[in-house]
Design a protein around this motif. Structure first.
Motif, PDB file in Angstrom:
ATOM      1  N   ASP A   1      -3.878 -94.938 123.727  1.00 54.12           N
ATOM      2  CA  ASP A   1      -2.742 -94.134 124.200  1.00 54.12           C
ATOM      3  C   ASP A   1      -1.409 -94.880 124.123  1.00 54.12           C
TER       4      ASP A   1
ATOM      5  N   ARG B   1      -1.949 -94.175 115.657  1.00 53.55           N
ATOM      6  CA  ARG B   1      -0.643 -94.113 116.344  1.00 53.55           C
ATOM      7  C   ARG B   1       0.490 -93.827 115.368  1.00 53.55           C
TER       8      ARG B   1
ATOM      9  N   ASP C   1       2.045 -89.345 119.594  1.00 54.45           N
ATOM     10  CA  ASP C   1       1.984 -88.787 120.950  1.00 54.45           C
ATOM     11  C   ASP C   1       0.549 -88.522 121.413  1.00 54.45           C
TER      12      ASP C   1
ATOM     13  N   ARG D   1      -3.105 -88.581 123.002  1.00 57.66           N
ATOM     14  CA  ARG D   1      -3.609 -89.050 124.285  1.00 57.66           C
ATOM     15  C   ARG D   1      -5.085 -88.699 124.429  1.00 57.66           C
TER      16      ARG D   1
ATOM     17  N   GLY E   1      -2.946 -84.392 120.366  1.00 58.83           N
ATOM     18  CA  GLY E   1      -1.650 -84.890 119.944  1.00 58.83           C
ATOM     19  C   GLY E   1      -1.049 -84.010 118.872  1.00 58.83           C
TER      20      GLY E   1
ATOM     21  N   SER F   1      -0.300 -79.396 116.146  1.00 55.70           N
ATOM     22  CA  SER F   1      -0.992 -79.988 117.292  1.00 55.70           C
ATOM     23  C   SER F   1      -2.494 -79.873 117.106  1.00 55.70           C
TER      24      SER F   1
END
Length: 141
Positions: A23, A62, A67, A69, A90, A105
């Motif tokens: 994260d 990443r 973003d 998680r 994410g 997303s």
């Protein structure tokens, strides 16, 4: 160390892998929670042993999903094993598997099974991911 204390430590270390490592991108945590010769049974053969392949995976994820998680739903432990059921979610904001960012997303389930040594470091990992759901949500399949 008592069994209950070791179990709590192992669960805490597993949580750190995902919260701090995946994260937040804090890659130094990997040296604390993984044995140097960690075996990731889920990874391709050439990336199966050692901490560096895990670092590379986190960097890649990443970059593609800055973003992203992990939302932990359940975590159970027995002996030297901890199992976690979670969501990974994410937005596709960077290159992934040769595809440019789609800005789509995603949210899909994962299960991670880890075995720990006496010092609380992960020595083996198995994972189950819904990769088809992930790729569909990104529009890649």
């Amino acid at each position: 160390m008592q069994v209950a204390e070791a179990t709590e430590r192992n669960m805490k270390n597993m949580r750190r892998i995902y919260e701090e490592g995946f994260d937040q991108g804090e890659l130094d945590v990997l040296d604390e929670v993984f044995a140097p010769d960690i075996v990731n049974h889920t990874a391709p053969e050439e990336h199966r042993v050692g901490i560096e392949p895990v670092r590379g995976l986190i960097r890649m994820l990443r970059t593609a999903f800055p973003d992203a998680r992990v939302e932990i739903e359940d975590m159970v432990a027995a002996g030297d094993v901890v199992v976690m059921r979670n969501w990974y979610q994410g937005t596709h904001l960077g290159p992934f598997m040769g595809h440019a960012a789609s800005e789509r997303s995603f949210r899909f389930r994962q299960i991670h099974w880890m075995r720990f040594d006496a010092d609380g470091r992960v020595i083996e990992h198995w994972g189950v991911r819904d990769d088809v759901a992930h790729l569909r949500q990104l529009g890649l399949i």
